[in-house]
Every structure is written in C-alpha cells, then in structure tokens.
Design an enzyme around this catalytic site. Structure first.
Site, PDB file in Angstrom:
ATOM      1  N   TYR A   1       0.843  -1.195   0.000  1.00 40.77           N
ATOM      2  CA  TYR A   1       0.000   0.000   0.000  1.00 40.77           C
ATOM      3  C   TYR A   1       0.884   1.254   0.000  1.00 40.77           C
ATOM      4  CZ  TYR A   1      -4.041  -3.025   0.907  1.00 40.77           C
ATOM      5  OH  TYR A   1      -5.011  -3.980   0.817  1.00 40.77           O
TER       6      TYR A   1
ATOM      7  N   SER B   1     -13.309  -2.994  -0.548  1.00 43.45           N
ATOM      8  CA  SER B   1     -13.910  -2.090  -1.550  1.00 43.45           C
ATOM      9  C   SER B   1     -15.439  -2.155  -1.522  1.00 43.45           C
ATOM     10  CB  SER B   1     -13.364  -2.394  -2.951  1.00 43.45           C
ATOM     11  OG  SER B   1     -12.033  -1.946  -3.050  1.00 43.45           O
TER      12      SER B   1
ATOM     13  N   GLU C   1     -14.737   3.283 -12.357  1.00 45.31           N
ATOM     14  CA  GLU C   1     -15.846   4.161 -11.950  1.00 45.31           C
ATOM     15  C   GLU C   1     -15.648   4.785 -10.573  1.00 45.31           C
ATOM     16  OE1 GLU C   1     -19.785   2.054 -13.770  1.00 45.31           O
ATOM     17  OE2 GLU C   1     -18.533   0.844 -12.463  1.00 45.31           O
TER      18      GLU C   1
HETATM   19  N1  LIG Z   1      -7.219  -7.814  -0.251  1.00 42.07           N
HETATM   20  C1  LIG Z   1      -7.263  -7.065  -1.316  1.00 42.07           C
HETATM   21  O1  LIG Z   1      -6.956  -7.497  -2.440  1.00 42.07           O
HETATM   22  C2  LIG Z   1      -7.684  -5.629  -1.158  1.00 42.07           C
HETATM   23  C3  LIG Z   1      -7.874  -4.805  -2.282  1.00 42.07           C
HETATM   24  C4  LIG Z   1      -8.274  -3.481  -2.067  1.00 42.07           C
HETATM   25  C5  LIG Z   1      -8.458  -3.007  -0.774  1.00 42.07           C
HETATM   26  N2  LIG Z   1      -8.232  -3.829   0.295  1.00 42.07           N
HETATM   27  C6  LIG Z   1      -8.423  -3.355   1.691  1.00 42.07           C
HETATM   28  O2  LIG Z   1      -9.737  -2.907   1.835  1.00 42.07           O
HETATM   29  C7  LIG Z   1      -9.747  -1.573   2.323  1.00 42.07           C
HETATM   30  C8  LIG Z   1     -10.947  -0.862   1.774  1.00 42.07           C
HETATM   31  O3  LIG Z   1     -10.857  -0.768   0.348  1.00 42.07           O
HETATM   32  P1  LIG Z   1     -11.262   0.562  -0.383  1.00 42.07           P
HETATM   33  O4  LIG Z   1     -10.442   1.692   0.116  1.00 42.07           O
HETATM   34  O5  LIG Z   1     -11.292   0.310  -1.840  1.00 42.07           O
HETATM   35  O6  LIG Z   1     -12.748   0.710   0.217  1.00 42.07           O
HETATM   36  P2  LIG Z   1     -13.964   1.617   0.275  1.00 42.07           P
HETATM   37  O7  LIG Z   1     -14.288   1.817   1.705  1.00 42.07           O
HETATM   38  O8  LIG Z   1     -14.959   0.976  -0.626  1.00 42.07           O
HETATM   39  O9  LIG Z   1     -13.551   3.022  -0.391  1.00 42.07           O
HETATM   40  C9  LIG Z   1     -12.972   4.065   0.296  1.00 42.07           C
HETATM   41  C10 LIG Z   1     -12.897   5.238  -0.648  1.00 42.07           C
HETATM   42  O10 LIG Z   1     -14.235   5.723  -0.892  1.00 42.07           O
HETATM   43  C11 LIG Z   1     -14.237   7.125  -0.672  1.00 42.07           C
HETATM   44  N3  LIG Z   1     -15.516   7.705  -0.257  1.00 42.07           N
HETATM   45  C12 LIG Z   1     -16.217   8.529  -1.057  1.00 42.07           C
HETATM   46  N4  LIG Z   1     -17.302   8.974  -0.423  1.00 42.07           N
HETATM   47  C13 LIG Z   1     -17.298   8.445   0.808  1.00 42.07           C
HETATM   48  C14 LIG Z   1     -18.188   8.550   1.922  1.00 42.07           C
HETATM   49  N5  LIG Z   1     -19.280   9.319   1.889  1.00 42.07           N
HETATM   50  N6  LIG Z   1     -17.901   7.854   3.012  1.00 42.07           N
HETATM   51  C15 LIG Z   1     -16.821   7.083   3.063  1.00 42.07           C
HETATM   52  N7  LIG Z   1     -15.938   6.956   2.030  1.00 42.07           N
HETATM   53  C16 LIG Z   1     -16.176   7.646   0.911  1.00 42.07           C
HETATM   54  C17 LIG Z   1     -13.177   7.331   0.387  1.00 42.07           C
HETATM   55  O11 LIG Z   1     -12.799   8.683   0.355  1.00 42.07           O
HETATM   56  P3  LIG Z   1     -12.412   9.452   1.723  1.00 42.07           P
HETATM   57  O12 LIG Z   1     -11.075   8.908   2.089  1.00 42.07           O
HETATM   58  O13 LIG Z   1     -12.377  10.871   1.324  1.00 42.07           O
HETATM   59  O14 LIG Z   1     -13.467   9.139   2.712  1.00 42.07           O
HETATM   60  C18 LIG Z   1     -12.092   6.402  -0.084  1.00 42.07           C
HETATM   61  O15 LIG Z   1     -11.354   6.979  -1.147  1.00 42.07           O
HETATM   62  C19 LIG Z   1      -8.391  -0.992   1.896  1.00 42.07           C
HETATM   63  O16 LIG Z   1      -7.987   0.089   2.707  1.00 42.07           O
HETATM   64  C20 LIG Z   1      -7.518  -2.194   2.088  1.00 42.07           C
HETATM   65  O17 LIG Z   1      -7.171  -2.298   3.463  1.00 42.07           O
HETATM   66  C21 LIG Z   1      -7.870  -5.126   0.113  1.00 42.07           C
END
Ligand SMILES: NC(=O)c1ccc[n+]([C@@H]2O[C@H](COP(=O)([O-])OP(=O)(O)OC[C@H]3O[C@@H](n4cnc5c(N)ncnc54)[C@H](OP(=O)(O)O)[C@@H]3O)[C@@H](O)[C@H]2O)c1
Length: 306
Positions: free
Chosen positions: A52, A216, A224
């Site tokens: 990360y 995610s 998107e």
């Molecule tokens: N194992 C794997 O292969 C894998 C792959 C990807 C991710 N992950 C893990 O899963 C975690 C979550 O993934 P993700 O970051 O893609 O997840 P997510 O929680 O679906 O997305 C977070 C993103 O959405 C944005 N967002 C937009 N509007 C929002 C709102 N109203 N409230 C909250 N968030 C909002 C956030 O922005 P703001 O920061 O401005 O709130 C942030 O950029 C990662 O941090 C990682 O630890 C694992």
C-alpha cells in the site's frame, strides 16, 4: 461499536475494520487524527499490506505508533504480502520473510497479529509456505495466518500442510460486486449470473470458520470509483437514500449494513481516510436492515433472480 471473537482465535475484534490502503498520501497529522478517531469509536482492527503506497501506508502508521506507543496494545494489526506490483506473485520463503521483516520495521512493531497471503501465486508451494509460517510463528513475529482472494481449493491445498489455521479470507464484496452471492441465488440457471466463479467461497468460508473480510465495499470498479452518488447506479442510490433517511445515516453506512446483515458474520474493511466519513459509516452497526430491505438493495443493482 460491536465486537466479535474471530473464530479459531482468541481475538476480540471490532465488527468494522479500518483499511489503510489509501492513507499513503496523507500527512502524519491526518493519519494520527484518523487512528485516534478509529480507536475512540471502538475500532481496534487495522488492515495493511506491504504494497500500500509502496510501503508508505505502513510507514506513516508506524510513525503514528512511534508517537503514541500506548496505541499498540489496543490494536489488532493485520498486514499482507505476496504481490510484487507490476511483476508477479511470490509466496517463496525468502520473499515472505523479507516482506514481514520490512513490514514490522515500517510499522514500528515486533509482531503483527495476522498475516495474509494477498493474492494467489501460481507457483505457490504449500509445504514451503507451511515452513515459512512455522518460522514466523515461532519467532513471535506473526500470531495468526490467513489469505485474501483465495478459492476454497487453494485454501484446502494450503491447509494440507499448515500447522496453523487459516482464519481470514479477505474478498471483494459489495452490493455492486456480489459475485459470491449471485451464483448461489441463481443456481442451475442458464444466465451468466449463475456461474460459480469462485468455487462456492462464501459457503466454504462459513463451513470452515474462516471470517470473510469484504474489501472495496462502496466501490463499483477501479474505473468508476465509488457507486455512492454515481450516475451509473441511480436506482441503487435511490434505494440507499430511502433507507439512509429511514435509519438517519449516510449511504455508505447503508452499504456496510448490507454486508453486516448477512449471517456469515463478515468483518467489512472500510477504506475511508476521513474521520468524518468514518464516524458516519460505522453507524452501520447501530441498526439492522430487514430481509426485504437487503433484497431491495440487491435487486436495485439490476440483478436477476429466478
Ligand atoms: N485484499 C485485497 O486485495 C484488497 C484490495 C483493495 C483493498 N483492500 C483493503 O480494503 C480496504 C478498503 O478498500 P477501499 O479503500 O477500496 O474501500 P472503500 O471503503 O470501498 O472506499 C474508500 C474510498 O471511498 C471514498 N468515499 C467517497 N465517499 C465516501 C463517503 N461518503 N464515506 C466514506 N468513504 C467515501 C473514500 O474517500 P475518503 O477517504 O475521502 O473518505 C475512499 O477513497 C483498503 O484500505 C484495504 O485495506 C484489500
């Protein structure tokens, strides 16, 4: 915040975890603030990976731990290894040991509570992985092991040799990306949705006490971005808005509540970097969607049901 004891462990974890993938471009002050908010809100579980931000996410988190050593005891830290970005996957002993040592250094800690193999390596030798895990466990560097993005058979192959249980399978799952749910609902149908693309991973994990950590959970796709307020997902946003109004929460909280409503006792990994968004999103724990609301959200995403 509600808690659950992760099956096969003595770890009492918050039902919602904070994912640290996106903190790499934040300042240390912003990261400190986010961690403080998480801990004050009852979140005790933090998800990382060596890759990360090219290591920067762990580095910043470690810097925050250095400034607040008292935080470590309140935290369950999970990290991952096995991806070499742009090149290949590597579950060799040499690579895993190197990754863990480097993660520990960046995180300013002597151990991680959980280590996950990030994404399947075609050249994985399960005996070699078992030897590696033994060494890490005996050195006290890793307390528990798990996987991410693995099929049931890939896990079975590992389990044939591992001395320690696989306790986690971290998988992409959201109202929009619900592959593991679609096939079960459409079994024996001709449509594409009926295809079992993951070997029944949802039921396999439930049968084997492996906790699913959805990732995610508010993302539609890499292209998107989030489906929250995205014009391609208008119908879904309308249903989320009605429920958000009913439960007096935000739409992301509805998307997380949809995961928590599933009886598999999943632990969603929320990826926000904003303290405000985090506080709003964890309100997902304060109410339970009805069965019909769960299906209304599922079907608002143009999914077929037989
Ligand atoms: N194992 C794997 O292969 C894998 C792959 C990807 C991710 N992950 C893990 O899963 C975690 C979550 O993934 P993700 O970051 O893609 O997840 P997510 O929680 O679906 O997305 C977070 C993103 O959405 C944005 N967002 C937009 N509007 C929002 C709102 N109203 N409230 C909250 N968030 C909002 C956030 O922005 P703001 O920061 O401005 O709130 C942030 O950029 C990662 O941090 C990682 O630890 C694992």
């Amino acid at each position: 915040m509600e808690y659950l004891t992760l099956p096969q462990t003595d770890l009492k974890v918050s039902k919602i975890a904070l994912g640290c993938m996106r903190i790499a471009d934040k300042s240390i002050e912003e990261v400190e603030e986010l961690i403080k908010t998480a801990l004050e809100s009852g979140i005790n579980f933090f998800d990382h990976a060596d890759i990360y931000g090219g290591g920067k996410s762990e580095e910043l988190f470690g810097e925050a731990l250095k400034r607040h050593p008292e935080y470590r005891k309140q935290m369950i830290i999970q990290t991952k290894c096995g991806i070499i970005p742009g090149k290949r996957y590597d579950f060799s002993k040499e690579h895993i040991l190197k990754c863990v040592n480097e993660s520990l250094e960046r995180l300013h800690t002597d151990y991680v509570d959980i280590l996950l193999l990030h994404r399947p390596d075609a050249l994985c030798d399960p005996q070699e992985v078992a030897e590696t895990f033994n060494e890490l466990y005996e050195a006290g560097k890793v307390h528990y092991f798990g996987v991410s993005n693995h099929t049931p058979l890939q896990i079975e192959l590992l389990k044939k040799y591992l001395k320690y249980p696989i306790i986690i399978n971290q998988l992409q799952l959201s109202i929009v990306h619900s592959v593991m749910i679609d096939s079960g609902l459409n079994m024996n149908m001709k449509e594409a949705f009926a295809q079992d693309k993951d070997g029944g991973v949802l039921d396999y994990c439930r049968l084997n006490d492996i906790t699913i950590q959805p990732w995610s959970s508010i993302q539609a796709s890499w292209a998107e971005g989030t489906f929250i307020d995205h014009p391609n997902y208008q119908k879904l946003n309308d249903v989320m808005q009605q429920l958000a109004h009913k439960y007096q929460v935000t739409k992301p909280a509805i998307a997380i509540a949809w995961l928590l409503r599933h009886p598999a006792h999943m632990q969603p990994i929320v990826g926000t970097t904003s303290s405000q968004h985090l506080k709003e999103t964890i309100k997902a724990c304060d109410f339970t969607l009805t069965r019909q609301e769960w299906y209304d959200l599922y079907l608002a995403n143009e999914k077929p049901l037989p």
